[in-house]
Design an enzyme around this catalytic site. Structure first.
Site, mmCIF file in Angstrom:
data_model
loop_
_atom_site.group_PDB
_atom_site.id
_atom_site.type_symbol
_atom_site.label_atom_id
_atom_site.label_comp_id
_atom_site.label_asym_id
_atom_site.label_seq_id
_atom_site.Cartn_x
_atom_site.Cartn_y
_atom_site.Cartn_z
ATOM 1 C CG HIS A 59 -60.656 85.697 53.280
ATOM 2 N ND1 HIS A 59 -60.900 86.846 53.997
ATOM 3 C CD2 HIS A 59 -59.356 85.415 53.482
ATOM 4 C CE1 HIS A 59 -59.801 87.243 54.598
ATOM 5 N NE2 HIS A 59 -58.841 86.390 54.300
ATOM 6 C CG ASP A 83 -63.930 88.173 54.667
ATOM 7 O OD1 ASP A 83 -64.143 86.955 54.493
ATOM 8 O OD2 ASP A 83 -62.785 88.664 54.702
ATOM 9 C CB SER A 95 -57.182 86.729 57.142
ATOM 10 O OG SER A 95 -56.673 87.569 56.140
#
Length: 477
Positions: free
Chosen positions: A127, A157, A231
């Protein structure tokens, strides 16, 4: 003349009270004063730590971080997005207002981890770089490089990119299966653009799953602060080895509301498996049992002689599948797989999706109320289907599996990924992006089920589809 004695009496009482209070204060204060020197000699000053404990200096994370932090990078992505404005279709408007932009650039920040210094491989989240037109990687020493996209897997992911740089520092991957609840971990990343930020905590849970909208799940849960921008960053153990890739934080008010001690990381072993497949095949090939399942209601559990409404009830076993070869039957209830408790149908599907083709699942099931153990070998999961192979009325359409995040959110079916112009499928109204939920050919949950449902072609083919937020039926001609 009564007020004078009253005033005199009150004055004497006040004076006596003050004298008594002073004496009592002195009596109570003396023991505390006597104890103060002894306490001061044994306790450290407030808000400070002793230099040593039992003759040993206090440990510091600094030496480990000096080795690990140079391997954590900042990732900046840019995506050109066309501005939707009906006036832009009018040539007169464009001629009168040429300065009005028809596009805008979306930028986002994330983190990444160098896992191979010689080849410049950087591990991050899907993402973080999804749909990016430009990916810039900034190292801890300030150097910046344009990254090359090597591959990604949206369902876990995980993404892999490469930078053309020398003198890099990489982090070694640990065996994340050895993590235990209570182990100390450190998160390194770039939350909110604050580069090279370090937070610490413990492993709060392992094997966390069942979180809606996050794809295949086997998360490490930690109370180390993970915020937007973290992230793709590193979760390391006290030896500086990579145990996980930070991917999300849970907050009922949204991620931008801040960290509340519920951070999630992708285990290093899962990330390693995905990277190996991306380098070998350019995509991730998953295994499947070849069954369709549903959740158990209390009524079903009672009818099947189960103690509780828990497990995955098998409703269909696909011919030629690993489940068929293992002897699984409709009506069986799967209670555990490889020792992991199965709470519902989604839990079994999640475990399947995390296994490689050819791996074996040890299943504990209930059949007619009696326990039974079976071992099933997973076959390769179907990845796409051409409509013409199912039925001539679907010629021109191509179907793929739904994104796992969508499936975990509660939607079942298949996605229409392509419809050829002028084809029979387009003529009947099928469009790219439609979700096929059901058909008159039979029920299905995924591509394998869709293919099996067309063993006998129906005289009239009607599709139930989801387009945006609206459902409807299409008669295929």
């Amino acid at each position: 003349m009564r007020p004078l004695p009253t005033l005199l009496t009150l004055s004497l009482a006040a004076a006596f009270g003050g004298f008594a209070a002073t004496g009592l204060h002195s009596l109570l204060d003396n023991p505390a004063q006597a104890a103060t020197p002894a306490l001061a000699s044994t306790l450290p000053a407030a808000a400070s730590l002793p230099a040593s404990v039992a003759g040993q200096p206090l440990p510091s994370l600094a030496p480990m971080l000096e080795r690990s932090m140079p391997a954590v990078v900042s990732i900046n992505t840019k995506q050109v997005v066309r501005v939707r404005n009906p006036f832009f279709d009018d040539p007169v408007f464009r001629r009168l207002f040429p300065q009005v932009p028809a596009e805008r650039i979306n930028e986002s920040l994330g983190s990444g981890v160098i896992i191979d210094a010689a080849k410049g491989y950087v591990l991050t989240n899907h993402h973080v770089i999804d749909n990016a037109d430009d990916v810039q990687v900034t190292l801890a020493d300030g150097r910046s490089f344009t990254a090359e996209f090597l591959g990604s897997d949206a369902d876990t992911d995980v993404a892999l990119i490469r930078i053309p740089a020398e003198n890099l520092t990489a982090i070694a991957l640990a065996n994340s299966d050895q993590l235990k609840v209570g182990d100390f971990v450190v998160a390194i990343g770039n939350p909110f653009g604050f580069s090279q930020t370090v937070t610490s905590g413990i492993v709060s849970a392992v094997g966390r799953s069942g979180i809606r909208g996050l794809g295949y799940q086997n998360f490490i849960q930690t109370d180390a602060s993970i915020n937007p921008g973290n992230s793709g960053g590193a979760l390391v153990n006290l030896s500086g080895q990579l145990v996980g890739i930070n991917t999300a934080s849970f907050n009922p008010q949204g991620s931008m509301a801040g960290n509340i001690g519920l951070g999630l990381a992708i285990p290093a072993n899962l990330a390693r498996n995905v990277v190996d497949q991306l380098l070998a095949h350019g995509e991730v090939i998953r295994g499947t049992l070849g069954v369709e399942t549903q959740n158990l209601s209390p009524q079903l559990a009672q009818a099947l002689a189960l103690d509780e409404a828990r497990g995955a009830l098998i409703t269909r076993v696909l011919p030629g599948s690993g489940a068929a070869a293992a002897g699984l039957q409709p009506g069986d209830v799967v209670l555990s797989a490889n020792g992991q408790r199965i709470a519902n149908a989604s839990a079994l599907h999640n475990i399947e999706g995390l296994q490689a083709v050819g791996s074996t699942l040890s299943l504990e099931i209930r059949r007619d109320g009696k326990p039974l153990s079976l071992r099933a070998t997973l076959h390769e999961q179907l990845r796409q289907l051409d409509g013409a192979a199912l039925d001539p009325r679907l010629t021109g359409a191509r179907f793929v599996e739904l994104p796992e995040a969508t499936r975990q959110a509660g939607l079942a079916g298949v996605l229409v990924t392509e419809v050829a112009r002028g084809s029979r499928a387009e003529t009947s109204g099928l469009a790219r992006g439609d979700v096929l939920l059901a058909s008159s050919a039979g029920e299905f949950n995924d591509l394998a089920g869709l293919r099996a449902s067309f063993d006998k072609r129906p005289p009239q083919l009607v599709l139930r589809i989801l387009r945006g937020n609206r459902r409807g039926d299409l008669v295929m001609r």
